[in-house]
Every structure is written in C-alpha cells, then in structure tokens.
Design a protein around this motif. Sequence first.
Motif, PDB file in Angstrom:
ATOM      1  N   UNK A  39      11.044  -5.588  17.270  1.00  0.00           N
ATOM      2  CA  UNK A  39      10.249  -6.630  16.622  1.00  0.00           C
ATOM      3  C   UNK A  39       8.765  -6.297  16.631  1.00  0.00           C
ATOM      4  N   UNK A  40       8.305  -5.588  17.668  1.00  0.00           N
ATOM      5  CA  UNK A  40       6.886  -5.239  17.777  1.00  0.00           C
ATOM      6  C   UNK A  40       6.565  -3.890  17.121  1.00  0.00           C
ATOM      7  N   UNK A  41       7.556  -3.279  16.509  1.00  0.00           N
ATOM      8  CA  UNK A  41       7.329  -2.019  15.819  1.00  0.00           C
ATOM      9  C   UNK A  41       7.195  -0.825  16.736  1.00  0.00           C
ATOM     10  N   UNK A  42       7.703  -0.939  17.967  1.00  0.00           N
ATOM     11  CA  UNK A  42       7.580   0.150  18.944  1.00  0.00           C
ATOM     12  C   UNK A  42       8.654   1.203  18.731  1.00  0.00           C
ATOM     13  N   UNK A  43       9.909   0.759  18.612  1.00  0.00           N
ATOM     14  CA  UNK A  43      11.012   1.712  18.500  1.00  0.00           C
ATOM     15  C   UNK A  43      12.274   1.017  18.020  1.00  0.00           C
ATOM     16  N   UNK A  44      13.111   1.770  17.306  1.00  0.00           N
ATOM     17  CA  UNK A  44      14.468   1.341  17.011  1.00  0.00           C
ATOM     18  C   UNK A  44      15.381   1.849  18.132  1.00  0.00           C
ATOM     19  N   UNK A  45      16.633   1.399  18.131  1.00  0.00           N
ATOM     20  CA  UNK A  45      17.522   1.738  19.240  1.00  0.00           C
ATOM     21  C   UNK A  45      18.910   2.117  18.768  1.00  0.00           C
ATOM     22  N   UNK A  46      19.519   3.012  19.542  1.00  0.00           N
ATOM     23  CA  UNK A  46      20.952   3.267  19.451  1.00  0.00           C
ATOM     24  C   UNK A  46      21.554   2.750  20.747  1.00  0.00           C
ATOM     25  N   UNK A  47      22.471   1.809  20.639  1.00  0.00           N
ATOM     26  CA  UNK A  47      23.062   1.168  21.814  1.00  0.00           C
ATOM     27  C   UNK A  47      24.410   1.814  22.102  1.00  0.00           C
ATOM     28  N   UNK A  48      24.499   2.494  23.232  1.00  0.00           N
ATOM     29  CA  UNK A  48      25.727   3.192  23.614  1.00  0.00           C
ATOM     30  C   UNK A  48      26.331   2.468  24.816  1.00  0.00           C
ATOM     31  N   UNK A  49      27.565   2.030  24.667  1.00  0.00           N
ATOM     32  CA  UNK A  49      28.202   1.314  25.766  1.00  0.00           C
ATOM     33  C   UNK A  49      29.410   0.551  25.280  1.00  0.00           C
ATOM     34  N   UNK A  50      29.817  -0.438  26.050  1.00  0.00           N
ATOM     35  CA  UNK A  50      30.990  -1.251  25.731  1.00  0.00           C
ATOM     36  C   UNK A  50      30.575  -2.341  24.739  1.00  0.00           C
ATOM     37  N   UNK A  51      30.911  -2.152  23.480  1.00  0.00           N
ATOM     38  CA  UNK A  51      30.480  -3.089  22.436  1.00  0.00           C
ATOM     39  C   UNK A  51      31.038  -4.483  22.678  1.00  0.00           C
ATOM     40  N   UNK A  52      32.226  -4.579  23.277  1.00  0.00           N
ATOM     41  CA  UNK A  52      32.805  -5.898  23.569  1.00  0.00           C
ATOM     42  C   UNK A  52      31.962  -6.676  24.586  1.00  0.00           C
ATOM     43  N   UNK A  57      26.219 -10.776  24.795  1.00  0.00           N
ATOM     44  CA  UNK A  57      24.826 -10.799  25.271  1.00  0.00           C
ATOM     45  C   UNK A  57      23.886 -10.901  24.077  1.00  0.00           C
ATOM     46  N   UNK A  58      24.172 -10.107  23.042  1.00  0.00           N
ATOM     47  CA  UNK A  58      23.330 -10.123  21.848  1.00  0.00           C
ATOM     48  C   UNK A  58      23.334 -11.506  21.194  1.00  0.00           C
ATOM     49  N   UNK A  59      24.498 -12.129  21.138  1.00  0.00           N
ATOM     50  CA  UNK A  59      24.582 -13.465  20.547  1.00  0.00           C
ATOM     51  C   UNK A  59      23.762 -14.471  21.351  1.00  0.00           C
ATOM     52  N   UNK A  60      23.820 -14.353  22.671  1.00  0.00           N
ATOM     53  CA  UNK A  60      23.090 -15.294  23.534  1.00  0.00           C
ATOM     54  C   UNK A  60      21.580 -15.169  23.378  1.00  0.00           C
ATOM     55  N   UNK A  61      21.078 -13.954  23.145  1.00  0.00           N
ATOM     56  CA  UNK A  61      19.625 -13.762  23.059  1.00  0.00           C
ATOM     57  C   UNK A  61      19.126 -13.722  21.613  1.00  0.00           C
ATOM     58  N   UNK A  62      20.021 -13.995  20.668  1.00  0.00           N
ATOM     59  CA  UNK A  62      19.610 -14.033  19.266  1.00  0.00           C
ATOM     60  C   UNK A  62      19.300 -12.665  18.691  1.00  0.00           C
TER      61      UNK A  62
END
Length: 306
Positions: A39-52, A57-62
């Motif tokens: 959101x601050x334009x610092x970096x994009x991300x690749x999220x590696x892990x258990x998507x389930x 967590x993503x839903x809870x934090x919007x």
Amino acid sequence: MSKSFDDLLKRLSQVDKKKVSVAVAQDDEVLLAVKAAKERGIADSILVGDVDLIKPIAEEIGMNLDDYELLDVKDKIEAAREAVKLVHDGKADMYMKGLIDTKDFLRSVLDKEVGLRTGRPLSHVCVFEMEGVDRLLFLTDVAFVPYPTLEDKASIIKNTVEICNACGIDNPKVAPLAAVEVVNPKMPETVEADELRQMNERGEITGCIVDGPLSMDLATCPEAAQHKGATDRKIVGDADVLLFPDIHAGNILYKGLVHFANVKNGNLITGTAAPVILTSRSDSFEVKVNSLALGALVADSLKKNR
C-alpha cells in the motif's frame, strides 16, 4: 543523505518497485507488514506457504490475495527452500522470514544450491532514527555474530557500508566501540579497534572512515569530544556506524533504545546475495515495514552495483 525513514521512503519512490519472497507466510504480523508495504509503494510480495492458513488471516486483516502471488507449499522447510529459490533465481529481490524457526530460515539462506551465500560472513545491521539525533545510526552486530574476531569485524564493516551506501551515505564514519578511547593491552577490544583503524588507513577497509577505539560518548556526542580534548579525532561525536565489541553490548543497547527511547528502526541480515529480512515476533509492525523499506533500497543498490 537520508536522515530519517521518511527520507528513505522518498528514495524508494525514485526506484523500481521491488518484490519480497516470504517464507511460510501464514503469519498475521508478517502479512500485515507486506500488506502495508504494498500500500505504501515499498514492495510487492510472493507469499510462499500453506494457502489454507494464509486465506483466513488475509480475510481477517482485509488483505485481497488477488493482488499477490501465492505459492502453496504445506511443509515449512520446503516452503522456505522454495521461497529462497525465488530470490536466488532473480524472481524476487529480497527474502523475508515468516512463521518458521530462525535456524530453519537461516538454513535456507545458506543452502548451497538455492540459497544466498556469497562467501562472506553474514552479519546483522539495524538502522535507527532517534529523536535528537540529526542522522540515521547504524548499529552492528547486535543479533547474529556473538564474539566477532578482528576478521569478522572487518567483514561486518564492509557489510554495513553497503547498507549505508544504499541509504545515501557515501563515506560513513565507523566507530569501533570500547569502554575507553585509548588502546589498553589489557582490553582486547581497544587493541582490535585500533587495528581496524590502521587497516582502514592502509586501504584494507575501504569506503568509510574508521576511528577507534572510541567510547560511546566520543562516538555520538560532539560536546563530549570537546570536554575530553579529543577534537582532533576523525570522529568527534558524529559516527554513522556503531560497531560493537560483542553481541551482548550491542543487544543491550538495541533493546534499551527500543523499549525506552523514541525511535524508529529496521533490521537486515547482510553479507548475502540479496537482502534478508529476519525480524523477531516481538518486533513491532512498523519495524517489519521499515525493514522491508531498507531491504528494497539495498536490493536496488546491489542491482545497480552488479
């Protein structure tokens, strides 16, 4: 020259947006940080892990996961290996620890096939913005090398100079710290500090000014240099880098500043082929975001130097 984290963010606005690979990303604090970084334009991300586990967590934090690359790897060790490989292969610019033990995370960093080894010793640098100080201070090593040898300290300086350069400090002043500012054969820290100064004068340590041994007051307080009649030193209260004699001295000051002073800070593991963001679960959300900003600047600097 950057004097604050706001200055660092301004520098970031002038470079290409970087990408961080997150190992075992199912961690609420880390996801909050990478969300803020995007959101601050610092970096994009690749999220590696258990998507389930990432999804709730993503839903809870919007956090809208459609805006992120996801790599579903259930096993934590394998997730770390896949995440660091993305950086090794140039598909991401920096590497961040998620919900994985530090030893396992570092094992992936040092993986001979897909890790980020350079042949140089690894070390830790933390960057502080402090009220009443007119510049950023770089503290090293407070978390990684327990009892650095003279050779280790020379490598730590080299690693830290790279971070300083990325932050716009071209010829940083490095203060090898001791309890006193004179050489005392009974105090090995003072002897090694003087040897580092001589190595710098001989051109064995370059890109910086090294003056030691220095007590903390001479390194950071111009008035102390005047009171002690030490205004002929190369560093007179204006050090950029505080090099600690061992991890205990550095860690005690680090935690004292974090808990008792009005500061902002960010941390990186250095000596690697790409920036490594290793924060503690006790580190605040802002520390994680600041560390991502530092990592993005260093990644850009390393890319340009190559």
